[in-house]
Design a protein around this motif. Sequence first.
Motif, mmCIF file in Angstrom:
data_model
loop_
_atom_site.group_PDB
_atom_site.id
_atom_site.type_symbol
_atom_site.label_atom_id
_atom_site.label_comp_id
_atom_site.label_asym_id
_atom_site.label_seq_id
_atom_site.Cartn_x
_atom_site.Cartn_y
_atom_site.Cartn_z
ATOM 1 N N CYS A 130 -6.584 -23.526 -51.742
ATOM 2 C CA CYS A 130 -5.516 -23.943 -50.834
ATOM 3 C C CYS A 130 -6.077 -24.024 -49.418
ATOM 4 C CB CYS A 130 -4.358 -22.953 -50.893
ATOM 5 S SG CYS A 130 -3.574 -22.845 -52.518
ATOM 6 N N ALA A 131 -5.761 -25.093 -48.719
ATOM 7 C CA ALA A 131 -6.408 -25.381 -47.442
ATOM 8 C C ALA A 131 -6.097 -24.364 -46.361
ATOM 9 C CB ALA A 131 -6.011 -26.777 -46.976
ATOM 10 N N PHE A 132 -4.957 -23.667 -46.478
ATOM 11 C CA PHE A 132 -4.540 -22.729 -45.441
ATOM 12 C C PHE A 132 -4.977 -21.304 -45.718
ATOM 13 C CE2 PHE A 132 -1.005 -23.661 -48.378
ATOM 14 C CZ PHE A 132 -0.935 -22.454 -49.041
ATOM 15 N N LEU A 227 5.506 -21.948 -53.084
ATOM 16 C CA LEU A 227 5.954 -23.339 -53.062
ATOM 17 C C LEU A 227 5.356 -24.090 -51.875
ATOM 18 C CD1 LEU A 227 7.813 -25.548 -54.215
ATOM 19 C CD2 LEU A 227 9.648 -24.616 -52.786
ATOM 20 N N HIS A 228 5.753 -23.701 -50.668
ATOM 21 C CA HIS A 228 5.165 -24.149 -49.412
ATOM 22 C C HIS A 228 5.400 -25.607 -49.047
ATOM 23 C CE1 HIS A 228 3.591 -20.230 -49.693
ATOM 24 N NE2 HIS A 228 2.482 -20.495 -50.335
ATOM 25 N N ARG A 235 2.890 -31.197 -50.623
ATOM 26 C CA ARG A 235 2.219 -30.043 -51.244
ATOM 27 C C ARG A 235 0.757 -30.343 -51.554
ATOM 28 N NH1 ARG A 235 2.863 -26.750 -56.464
ATOM 29 N NH2 ARG A 235 3.149 -24.627 -55.688
ATOM 30 N N ALA A 236 0.492 -31.565 -52.023
ATOM 31 C CA ALA A 236 -0.871 -31.931 -52.393
ATOM 32 C C ALA A 236 -1.804 -31.999 -51.193
ATOM 33 C CB ALA A 236 -0.865 -33.279 -53.120
ATOM 34 N N ARG A 237 -1.263 -32.082 -49.985
ATOM 35 C CA ARG A 237 -2.094 -32.130 -48.792
ATOM 36 C C ARG A 237 -2.889 -30.849 -48.602
ATOM 37 N NH1 ARG A 237 1.483 -33.671 -43.727
ATOM 38 N NH2 ARG A 237 -0.517 -33.184 -42.730
ATOM 39 N N PHE A 238 -2.326 -29.718 -49.048
ATOM 40 C CA PHE A 238 -3.038 -28.457 -48.830
ATOM 41 C C PHE A 238 -3.087 -27.562 -50.067
ATOM 42 C CE2 PHE A 238 1.195 -28.331 -46.765
ATOM 43 C CZ PHE A 238 1.856 -27.443 -47.589
ATOM 44 N N MET A 239 -2.503 -28.027 -51.181
ATOM 45 C CA MET A 239 -2.550 -27.240 -52.421
ATOM 46 C C MET A 239 -3.011 -28.144 -53.571
ATOM 47 S SD MET A 239 0.905 -24.895 -52.115
ATOM 48 C CE MET A 239 0.409 -23.793 -53.454
ATOM 49 N N PRO A 240 -4.298 -28.121 -53.919
ATOM 50 C CA PRO A 240 -4.808 -28.984 -55.001
ATOM 51 C C PRO A 240 -4.095 -28.784 -56.328
ATOM 52 C CG PRO A 240 -6.618 -28.040 -53.740
ATOM 53 C CD PRO A 240 -5.378 -27.375 -53.246
ATOM 54 N N ALA A 242 -1.136 -28.962 -56.975
ATOM 55 C CA ALA A 242 -0.041 -29.922 -57.113
ATOM 56 C C ALA A 242 -0.465 -31.137 -57.938
ATOM 57 C CB ALA A 242 0.448 -30.362 -55.736
ATOM 58 N N GLN A 243 -1.747 -31.427 -57.969
ATOM 59 C CA GLN A 243 -2.228 -32.556 -58.758
ATOM 60 C C GLN A 243 -2.208 -32.257 -60.251
ATOM 61 O OE1 GLN A 243 -6.081 -33.739 -57.223
ATOM 62 N NE2 GLN A 243 -5.466 -33.276 -55.113
ATOM 63 N N HIS A 244 -2.245 -30.992 -60.608
ATOM 64 C CA HIS A 244 -2.267 -30.585 -62.017
ATOM 65 C C HIS A 244 -0.880 -30.206 -62.528
ATOM 66 C CE1 HIS A 244 -6.667 -30.525 -61.884
ATOM 67 N NE2 HIS A 244 -6.565 -29.882 -60.740
ATOM 68 N N PHE A 245 -0.082 -29.578 -61.664
ATOM 69 C CA PHE A 245 1.254 -29.139 -62.052
ATOM 70 C C PHE A 245 2.261 -29.639 -61.017
ATOM 71 C CE2 PHE A 245 -1.588 -25.767 -63.764
ATOM 72 C CZ PHE A 245 -1.347 -25.987 -65.120
ATOM 73 N N PRO A 246 2.786 -30.868 -61.178
ATOM 74 C CA PRO A 246 3.757 -31.392 -60.215
ATOM 75 C C PRO A 246 5.042 -30.577 -60.217
ATOM 76 C CG PRO A 246 3.575 -32.831 -62.124
ATOM 77 C CD PRO A 246 2.479 -31.813 -62.254
ATOM 78 N N LEU A 247 5.780 -30.664 -59.117
ATOM 79 C CA LEU A 247 6.958 -29.817 -58.935
ATOM 80 C C LEU A 247 8.000 -29.933 -60.046
ATOM 81 C CD1 LEU A 247 7.566 -29.828 -55.079
ATOM 82 C CD2 LEU A 247 6.872 -27.927 -56.543
ATOM 83 N N PRO A 248 8.319 -31.132 -60.563
ATOM 84 C CA PRO A 248 9.308 -31.177 -61.649
ATOM 85 C C PRO A 248 8.910 -30.322 -62.851
ATOM 86 C CG PRO A 248 8.983 -33.367 -60.741
ATOM 87 C CD PRO A 248 7.923 -32.493 -60.125
#
Length: 381
Positions: A130-132, A227-228, A235-240, A242-248
Amino acid sequence: MASSTPASPLSPSPEAPLLLTGLTTAQIEEFVAALGLPRYRGRQVADWIYRRNAGSFEEMTDLPRALRHQLAAVASVGRPEVVARTVDADGTTKYLVRLGDGQTVECVWLPYREWSSVCLSTQVGCPMACAFCATGRGGFARNLSAGEIVAQFLLARAHAPCPVTHAVFMGMGEPLLNTSAVLQALHLLNSECGIGARNLTLSTVGIVPGIQRLAREKLQINLALSLHAPDDETRARFMPVAQHFPLPVVLAALRDYTAATHRRVTLEYLLIAGVNDSPAHADRLADLVLGKKEEGGPLLAVVNLIPYNETEARFRRPSEEGIRRFMARLKQRGVAVTRRLERGETIAAACGQLRREAASDAPGARPRRSPRRRGTAVART
């Protein structure tokens, strides 16, 4: 060739001393029985480790001295070494501890008005990147064993000036990428250390198979989602992840979890200035929590706002006015919302900071830019 029966993993071995922290009382009884000792001696040892804060066999003074020496020759309590310790004015105490293989992790004792808690790490480093997060920038080395997780709790409790009543899995690492060890640690904290299940909290970035496994276990612990952001694009901007497990998909897993456990989940929302703190973000977050009828309606959840703790990352903390405005908008929309009670304001309190500082102070390390230190010690940020 004659076959041989493999030794029990609890059999004494001088080449590899057995680490007793991480074993149940019954397993420690089995271990001492393999030494030819009465099983009640195992119950005594377990009591010293899990309830009387012994860090060595020498501290177990109701055991005969010869027995203490015998145990020390083939086993270890498994307490890690404290490498660094920082204390905030509010009493928050952060430990950097060295494990048996030389790796280091952090744990934090957190005092509150009516209780105290320990924040535990579950991995050496973190693969989530996570970028942060200071931990993610240090890379990933390995998972921790259940014993290494529980040993952090025991160490912090031994030094705490008051009883420790809670534990949170919000330190270094992603707990649901180490699910088996984490589940074992949860059971040990509950059954051996006496921490009530509802005083145990696990935080995840949204590892869906792990959430599904927790739902099957039906533990009465607290589950928190890091969540963030209220949408996958942000979310994908700073949490990779999100590319594997989208929010829905993540939210569907949370609905299944709440249906199975009847437990409310916490949605941790890290407020970052100019990234996810606008009124539009607040409205999208409210829409996500309140849900649509075809999605099952409102999610059984509370939003926990966490003002960003500035590390060496490029992100910044919102103003107090901005934080209050975001919170007020959620309340106006009918969303249950709280603000994280911050701890460790004058120390490197966020996850991974103390470990990175220790590494940067080592000979040959590159100089680092000093972060502005404000506290979110209880959050894996």
